[in-house]
Design a protein around this motif. Structure first.
Motif, short mmCIF file in Angstrom:
data_model
loop_
_atom_site.label_atom_id
_atom_site.label_comp_id
_atom_site.label_asym_id
_atom_site.label_seq_id
_atom_site.Cartn_x
_atom_site.Cartn_y
_atom_site.Cartn_z
N TRP A 135 -64.65 -7.03 -10.79
CA TRP A 135 -64.59 -5.58 -10.70
C TRP A 135 -64.35 -5.06 -12.11
O TRP A 135 -63.30 -5.28 -12.70
N LEU A 195 -66.63 -6.03 2.27
CA LEU A 195 -67.10 -5.48 1.00
C LEU A 195 -68.42 -4.74 1.18
O LEU A 195 -68.61 -3.63 0.68
N SER A 235 -70.36 -9.53 -6.59
CA SER A 235 -69.79 -10.58 -5.74
C SER A 235 -70.89 -11.51 -5.25
O SER A 235 -72.01 -11.08 -4.96
N ASP A 286 -66.69 -1.10 1.21
CA ASP A 286 -66.37 -0.86 -0.20
C ASP A 286 -66.77 0.54 -0.66
O ASP A 286 -66.01 1.21 -1.37
N MET A 316 -64.35 3.17 -2.47
CA MET A 316 -64.60 3.39 -3.90
C MET A 316 -64.91 4.85 -4.20
O MET A 316 -64.45 5.40 -5.20
N THR A 350 -66.14 -13.01 -7.60
CA THR A 350 -66.16 -11.55 -7.52
C THR A 350 -65.51 -10.96 -8.76
O THR A 350 -64.45 -11.44 -9.20
N VAL A 392 -68.82 -3.58 -9.20
CA VAL A 392 -68.34 -4.73 -8.43
C VAL A 392 -69.50 -5.69 -8.23
O VAL A 392 -70.57 -5.29 -7.74
N ASP A 426 -55.41 1.35 2.75
CA ASP A 426 -55.28 0.39 1.65
C ASP A 426 -53.96 0.47 0.90
O ASP A 426 -53.80 -0.20 -0.10
#
Length: 201
Positions: free
Chosen positions: A143, A178, A163, A182, A186, A141, A161, A89
């Motif tokens: 966060w 996601l 969504s 995710d 995370m 979405t 989060v 990422d």
């Protein structure tokens, strides 16, 4: 033989989906969070009122919110990174190990970049330093970061989060990512944020 093989594959897939839905998904959607933290409302919840994906994760950091906040403010691709798996990422570049003064001017309306050119990502919807910050797109979405100080000088760092999956839209590809990716990113991000914030003296 082919029919029985196909049937076996279908049954195995159905069992895997059922196991994920019953055991794995609830665990990963609430990693580190207490039942009270999962149930409580947080700033920004109203922006995605009926989410398909609703994940609340949390970690205790032995540092006050003021010591954690700067790490969050400077997050993002082309900025300080995501403090997660940098190869995946952050284009292989290590996330920052220090507070970067020139990245501390994040404001409502700015983009927290998620693309290599730094132009696309999640827009900052609200900030209440050093208590909470909301990124994302209302109705799609969001966060949210929540920093709750403890009486011992520690902080409960909460990430939520929310969504709304749009099953017939090309964005469903992001939703699949996601859903299954995710949690791992995370969890690593929260652990790294704790390590970074606690290392500041």
């Amino acid at each position: 033989m082919r029919s029985s093989t196909r049937l076996g594959i279908v049954l195995a897939a159905a069992a895997a989906i059922a196991t994920y839905a019953r055991f794995v998904r609830p665990w990963q959607l609430q990693w580190g969070a207490t039942s009270e933290e999962v149930a409580r409302s947080l700033p920004g919840d109203h922006l995605v009122p009926k989410p398909t994906f609703n994940a609340t994760r949390a970690i205790t950091v032995a540092a006050p919110p003021e010591q954690i906040w700067p790490w969050l403010v400077q997050a993002g691709l082309t900025r300080a990174g995501w403090y997660s798996y940098d190869l995946l990422d952050n284009l292989g570049r290590p996330s920052a190990r220090r507070i970067i003064p020139e990245l501390q001017d994040l404001a409502v309306g700015d983009i927290v970049p998620m693309s290599p050119d730094g132009k696309h990502g999640m827009r900052v919807h609200a900030m209440d330093a050093p208590k909470s910050m909301i990124w994302g797109t209302p109705g799609d979405t969001t966060w949210t970061w929540q920093l709750d100080p403890g009486p011992d000088g520690s902080t409960r760092l909460i990430s939520r989060v929310r969504s709304l999956y749009r099953w017939l839209s090309p964005s469903i590809a992001f939703s699949v990512l996601l859903e299954f990716g995710d949690f791992w990113m995370m969890r690593k991000m929260l652990l790294t944020l704790r390590e970074r914030a606690e290392s500041v003296h």
